[in-house]
Design an enzyme around this catalytic site. Structure first.
Site, PDB file in Angstrom:
ATOM      1  N   SER A   1      59.670  43.854  43.580  1.00 26.38           N
ATOM      2  CA  SER A   1      58.669  42.874  43.990  1.00 26.38           C
ATOM      3  C   SER A   1      57.552  42.945  42.949  1.00 26.38           C
ATOM      4  CB  SER A   1      58.122  43.238  45.377  1.00 26.38           C
ATOM      5  OG  SER A   1      56.869  42.620  45.551  1.00 26.38           O
TER       6      SER A   1
ATOM      7  N   ASP B   1      47.576  42.684  50.840  1.00 29.45           N
ATOM      8  CA  ASP B   1      47.213  41.324  50.458  1.00 29.45           C
ATOM      9  C   ASP B   1      46.902  40.417  51.648  1.00 29.45           C
ATOM     10  OD1 ASP B   1      47.215  41.757  47.725  1.00 29.45           O
ATOM     11  OD2 ASP B   1      49.381  41.555  47.604  1.00 29.45           O
TER      12      ASP B   1
ATOM     13  N   ARG C   1      43.168  38.343  44.575  1.00 28.64           N
ATOM     14  CA  ARG C   1      43.316  37.778  45.926  1.00 28.64           C
ATOM     15  C   ARG C   1      42.085  37.038  46.445  1.00 28.64           C
ATOM     16  NH1 ARG C   1      48.468  37.063  45.628  1.00 28.64           N
ATOM     17  NH2 ARG C   1      49.661  38.991  45.634  1.00 28.64           N
TER      18      ARG C   1
END
Ligand code: ARG
Length: 401
Positions: free
Chosen positions: A177, A125, A96
């Site tokens: 996901s 995130d 990230r």
């Protein structure tokens, strides 16, 4: 009001596709700059540009971050021994700040006024992206459409996409996901939300089930130079290639499946499945080499640093003086961590076959129970007398305690 120019962290998926059109509606006349970073995920890169443009982006930027990711992020985390809550090798979390930095770099070069990402309002995130934005580009405004837009389901987003001719892939929705990069894959949602439900076979994306893995083990020799892996089976390799190869060998042998309940930054406990074959193998090998080469107090103290370092990565403060200070400590400790570790990969397990180092602190003459022994047994007596003196005194005074 002057027109906005918005840099979007774009993946080509439903959320970020819908987001482009949604942003253009919200900020009339806004120009969208779509940015995708390559962290080694296996996605179709070729179709992304036309897709982004067809969706309404003015321009598309594809940034290959793989080498930087390995050398400036993954190796630092490996040297530090960073495993969040002792388990998670931090693949998503490490990617990230680098993606956020790449977005900021493009945004600055393109003269953008706003930054945006496709993260939800309850995950880690969003924190990692926005803390990095604040650190690297405090002058830019930030919008997180998923936290504020009107859509409450995937079906609503698809309906909106159809209505506005936004190309969305026709493939059936994956029940999970998934976030993927070269250091690992994170899988959540669907049936995995019940922590008593064992992960179904289809939850795993790359690893063979241990019970279906080959009956013949794979033996690997991994060489390290000052804490960094440099060779596999005697062959010098670029970091990226080495990780790709170990992911392949580990996955084939069912190595690197993790299932954990973790503490999110936003206060939620969540259940996530990870597949991280190379990360699992390399962390294991690295730690074994440290056992051989680090002086006792450094080895034991570093455990605390590993935990602190993992927390920094997990909680999104990669660009911090604290991380840099810990890097300095870690790099100092890694000076002797050079040598080779031999491992066996077999049906989901990594086991140690041997380790060797020019800086080994293991002295066979001291350790042996044979006649070759050079340890001074007699001096142990005086050592124990003085070492135990404090306790002896305490118990003489506090009888019966
Ligand atoms: N729990 C991991 C983290 O916070 C991964 C988050 C993304 N997971 C996902 N399946 N999309 O770093």
């Amino acid at each position: 009001m002057s027109k906005e120019k918005i840099a979007v962290a774009y993946s080509g998926g439903l959320d970020t596709s819908v987001m482009i059109k949604w942003l253009k509606d919200k900020y009339e006349g806004a120009e969208i700059v779509a940015v995708t970073g390559n962290l080694g995920q296996k996605m179709e890169i070729d179709n992304l540009e036309p897709k982004a443009i067809a969706t309404g982006a003015k321009s598309f930027h594809f940034v290959d971050l793989r080498k930087t990711f390995v050398e400036d992020y993954i190796w630092k985390a490996l040297k530090a021994g960073a495993l969040y809550e002792d388990v998670y090798p931090l693949a998503t979390a490490l990617g990230r700040p680098l993606l956020a930095k790449a977005l900021v770099d493009v945004a600055l070069a393109e003269g953008c006024t706003m930054l945006t990402h496709g993260c939800t309002g309850k995950g880690n995130d969003q924190v990692r992206f926005e803390v990095t934005f604040a650190a690297l580009a405090p002058q830019m405004s930030v919008i997180a459409p998923l936290r504020i837009w009107e859509f409450t389901s995937r079906e609503q987003e698809i309906a909106y996409a159809m209505e506005h001719n936004i190309p969305v892939s026709a493939t059936k929705k994956n029940p999970y996901s998934i976030d993927e990069n070269i250091w690992g894959i994170s899988i959540e949602c669907g049936v995995l939300e019940d922590p008593m439900v064992a992960p179904p076979a289809d939850a795993y994306q790359i690893t063979t089930a241990p019970e279906l893995a080959p009956d013949e083990p794979t033996v690997v020799d991994i060489e390290f130079l000052q804490g960094v892996p440099v060779a596999l089976d005697g062959q010098m390799m670029e970091g990226l290639d080495l990780i790709v190869k170990l992911n392949e060998l580990g996955a084939k042998n069912g190595v690197g499946r993790l299932d954990m309940i973790e503490n999110r930054v936003v206060g939620i406990k969540s259940r996530e499945i990870y597949e991280a074959p190379a990360a699992t193998i390399l962390h294991f090998a690295h730690r074994e080499l440290e056992r051989l080469t680090l002086e006792k107090s450094v080895f034991q103290y570093k455990k605390n640093i590993s935990q602190d370092y993992a927390n920094i990565i997990y909680s999104g403060t990669w660009f911090s003086p604290m991380r840099q200070a810990l890097d300095a400590f870690v790099d100092e400790t890694q000076k002797p961590v050079t040598g080779m570790v031999r491992l066996k990969l077999y049906k989901g397990n990594v086991t140690l076959l041997g380790r060797t180092s020019p800086n080994s602190l293991y002295n066979e003459a001291l350790a042996t129970y044979t006649e070759a022994d050079t340890f001074d047994h007699k001096s142990a007596e005086g050592f124990i007398k003085i070492y135990g003196l404090g306790l002896k005194t305490f118990h003489e005074v506090n009888k019966g305690n």
